[in-house]
Write a protein that holds these residues in place. Sequence first.
Motif, mmCIF file in Angstrom:
data_model
loop_
_atom_site.group_PDB
_atom_site.id
_atom_site.type_symbol
_atom_site.label_atom_id
_atom_site.label_comp_id
_atom_site.label_asym_id
_atom_site.label_seq_id
_atom_site.Cartn_x
_atom_site.Cartn_y
_atom_site.Cartn_z
ATOM 1 N N ARG A 86 96.352 52.759 84.390
ATOM 2 C CA ARG A 86 95.715 51.514 84.812
ATOM 3 C C ARG A 86 95.279 51.582 86.272
ATOM 4 O O ARG A 86 94.186 51.126 86.630
ATOM 5 C CB ARG A 86 96.663 50.324 84.599
ATOM 6 C CG ARG A 86 96.821 49.919 83.147
ATOM 7 C CD ARG A 86 97.473 48.560 83.031
ATOM 8 N NE ARG A 86 98.869 48.580 83.415
ATOM 9 C CZ ARG A 86 99.875 48.708 82.557
ATOM 10 N NH1 ARG A 86 99.613 48.869 81.266
ATOM 11 N NH2 ARG A 86 101.118 48.700 82.973
ATOM 12 N N THR A 87 96.133 52.155 87.113
ATOM 13 C CA THR A 87 95.808 52.246 88.536
ATOM 14 C C THR A 87 94.578 53.118 88.759
ATOM 15 O O THR A 87 93.681 52.764 89.536
ATOM 16 C CB THR A 87 97.002 52.821 89.315
ATOM 17 O OG1 THR A 87 98.128 51.939 89.182
ATOM 18 C CG2 THR A 87 96.672 52.970 90.797
ATOM 19 N N GLY A 136 99.180 43.424 83.301
ATOM 20 C CA GLY A 136 100.487 44.075 83.254
ATOM 21 C C GLY A 136 101.232 43.827 81.966
ATOM 22 O O GLY A 136 101.790 44.726 81.365
ATOM 23 N N GLU A 192 101.112 52.693 83.742
ATOM 24 C CA GLU A 192 100.739 52.092 85.019
ATOM 25 C C GLU A 192 99.837 53.024 85.820
ATOM 26 O O GLU A 192 98.895 52.586 86.485
ATOM 27 C CB GLU A 192 102.002 51.750 85.823
ATOM 28 C CG GLU A 192 101.717 51.164 87.196
ATOM 29 C CD GLU A 192 100.883 49.901 87.129
ATOM 30 O OE1 GLU A 192 100.151 49.629 88.100
ATOM 31 O OE2 GLU A 192 100.943 49.188 86.105
ATOM 32 N N PRO A 220 109.157 46.150 84.242
ATOM 33 C CA PRO A 220 107.878 45.804 83.639
ATOM 34 C C PRO A 220 107.744 44.330 83.289
ATOM 35 O O PRO A 220 106.650 43.817 83.205
ATOM 36 C CB PRO A 220 107.833 46.675 82.375
ATOM 37 C CG PRO A 220 108.674 47.853 82.717
ATOM 38 C CD PRO A 220 109.793 47.287 83.543
ATOM 39 N N ARG A 278 108.109 53.353 89.837
ATOM 40 C CA ARG A 278 107.112 54.010 89.012
ATOM 41 C C ARG A 278 107.047 55.505 89.265
ATOM 42 O O ARG A 278 106.300 56.201 88.594
ATOM 43 C CB ARG A 278 105.754 53.348 89.241
ATOM 44 C CG ARG A 278 105.764 51.886 88.829
ATOM 45 C CD ARG A 278 104.407 51.253 88.913
ATOM 46 N NE ARG A 278 104.464 49.894 88.396
ATOM 47 C CZ ARG A 278 104.613 48.811 89.145
ATOM 48 N NH1 ARG A 278 104.738 48.941 90.445
ATOM 49 N NH2 ARG A 278 104.649 47.628 88.602
ATOM 50 N N ARG A 324 106.047 53.856 80.364
ATOM 51 C CA ARG A 324 105.565 52.770 81.210
ATOM 52 C C ARG A 324 104.966 53.300 82.504
ATOM 53 O O ARG A 324 103.979 52.775 83.016
ATOM 54 C CB ARG A 324 106.703 51.790 81.496
ATOM 55 C CG ARG A 324 106.987 50.816 80.370
ATOM 56 C CD ARG A 324 108.034 49.798 80.764
ATOM 57 N NE ARG A 324 109.356 50.372 80.820
ATOM 58 C CZ ARG A 324 110.231 50.326 79.805
ATOM 59 N NH1 ARG A 324 109.875 49.762 78.673
ATOM 60 N NH2 ARG A 324 111.425 50.851 79.934
ATOM 61 N N ASP A 363 105.438 42.567 88.412
ATOM 62 C CA ASP A 363 104.421 43.286 87.661
ATOM 63 C C ASP A 363 103.248 42.392 87.329
ATOM 64 O O ASP A 363 102.123 42.830 87.278
ATOM 65 C CB ASP A 363 105.010 43.843 86.359
ATOM 66 C CG ASP A 363 105.339 45.304 86.509
ATOM 67 O OD1 ASP A 363 104.953 46.070 85.631
ATOM 68 O OD2 ASP A 363 105.957 45.666 87.510
ATOM 69 N N GLN A 388 98.463 42.009 88.911
ATOM 70 C CA GLN A 388 98.062 42.867 87.804
ATOM 71 C C GLN A 388 97.896 41.991 86.578
ATOM 72 O O GLN A 388 98.836 41.760 85.829
ATOM 73 C CB GLN A 388 99.116 43.933 87.505
ATOM 74 C CG GLN A 388 99.255 44.959 88.598
ATOM 75 C CD GLN A 388 100.254 46.012 88.198
ATOM 76 O OE1 GLN A 388 100.430 46.273 87.033
ATOM 77 N NE2 GLN A 388 100.900 46.616 89.144
#
Length: 388
Positions: free
Chosen positions: A326-327, A252, A323, A240, A168, A319, A245, A249
Amino acid sequence: MGGTDATALGDGDAELVEDLLAGSHRALARVITRIENRSSGYRGIVAALHEHTGDADVIGITGAPGAGKSTLVDKLAAAYRDHGDTVGVVAVDPSSPYTGGAVLGDRIRMSSNVGDMDVFFRSMSARGQLGGLSMATADAVKALDAFGKDAIIIETVGAGQNEVDVVRTADTVAVLVQPGSGDDVQTLKAGILEIGDVFVVNKADMDGAERTLAELEEMVHRRESPTKGLDGGHHGFEVPNHPDDGAGQGDGDGGDEADGGDGDGGDEADGGDEAPEWTPEVLRTVANTGEGVAELIETFDAHATHLRESGAIESTKRRRYAEEIRTLVRSDVGALAAAEIERRGGIDALADSVRRRETDPYSLAAEIVDPIAECVESDAGRADRDAT
C-alpha cells in the motif's frame, strides 16, 4: 533475474546482488547506500534480494531520547557475537525538519564492536518521518537479511506515539524507559504501549527504578486484562486494528480484512489458539555494565519461538507486506499525480485558479486523477479480455 521495467536488473546491479549474496561486505555497503539514496535501479536490487530474506530475527529497540538505546544496542550486538551470531544494526537518526541533518552524537558510544566484520553498523536518516522508520530502513533490513545476518537490530528515533511504525519492520519490539521518567511512562499510554513485546527499565541502578518497574508492570496488566480473549496480546495482532492504523490510512481496515482479517481469523488458521498468548515481559538492564543483557536476549529468543510456534509470525508478515504494498502504491501514484500537476503549470498556478473562482479543488483533483484511473481501468479491462 526478471521483473517489470521498474525492477529489472542491469548487468552491473545483477553482479552487485551476486556479490552481496556471496558475502561481500563492500557490496552490502554499496547496496544500502543505493537504497538510502533511492538511486536509480535500487528497486530492482531490493526485488532481487527479496527471495533470499526471512531467516533473520529482526528486533526493534525504541524509547524516549536519553533512555540509553545506543549503549544497550552496542551491548546487545556484543552479546550476540559472544553467542556466535552475526549482527546487523540499523540506527535510525532523527532527521531535523529544519536542517534536514541527522543527529549522530550518540553513535560514538557504540564502540564495543569496532573492527568486528561480523557486526555491520549503519546509521540512517529518518527522512522526516515522525515514526522514525522510512521505506529505506525496511529495505536496508532486507539487504542485511539476504546477506545472512542472524540478528538485525533497529534502533529508532524515539518519537513517542508515532513509533508504532517500527512494528511493520521488526518481529520483536523492546521499549526502553529510564527510571523516574513518569512522563515517559504516561506517554506509553498514548499508543506506544501496544507495540511493546518487552519493556525494559534501563539505567536500573538509578533511583526510582523499582517504581518505574512497578508502573510498567501495572500498565502491562491493564493492557492484557481488558482485551483478554479479543486479541493475541502481541503487537502483530493488535496494531492493525489500533486507531493509529486508521488515522491517515483510509484503506487500512479494508487491507487488513483482505490480508486474512482481523488477526484472530488469521491466527486460528495458523493454529494460534494452540499456543499461549504472549504477555510482555518487564525487565531491567544497566547498559553501561551489560547487566541484564543476557536475560534480555533470552526474552527475545523466547518471543521469536512464540511467534514461530503460534503461527503469529506468518500473519504478522502478511500484514507487513500488505502495508508495504500500500505504501509503495500510494507513493508511486502520488509521484504520477505530482508530475501531472507540474505539467499543468505547478501547484501555485492551480491554487491561483481556485482562488480566482475559475474552478474548485475537487474538480482539479478529479482532472488530475481521472487519467490515471482511466489507464488502470483500461488495463484491467484488457486483462479481463485476455483471461477469457
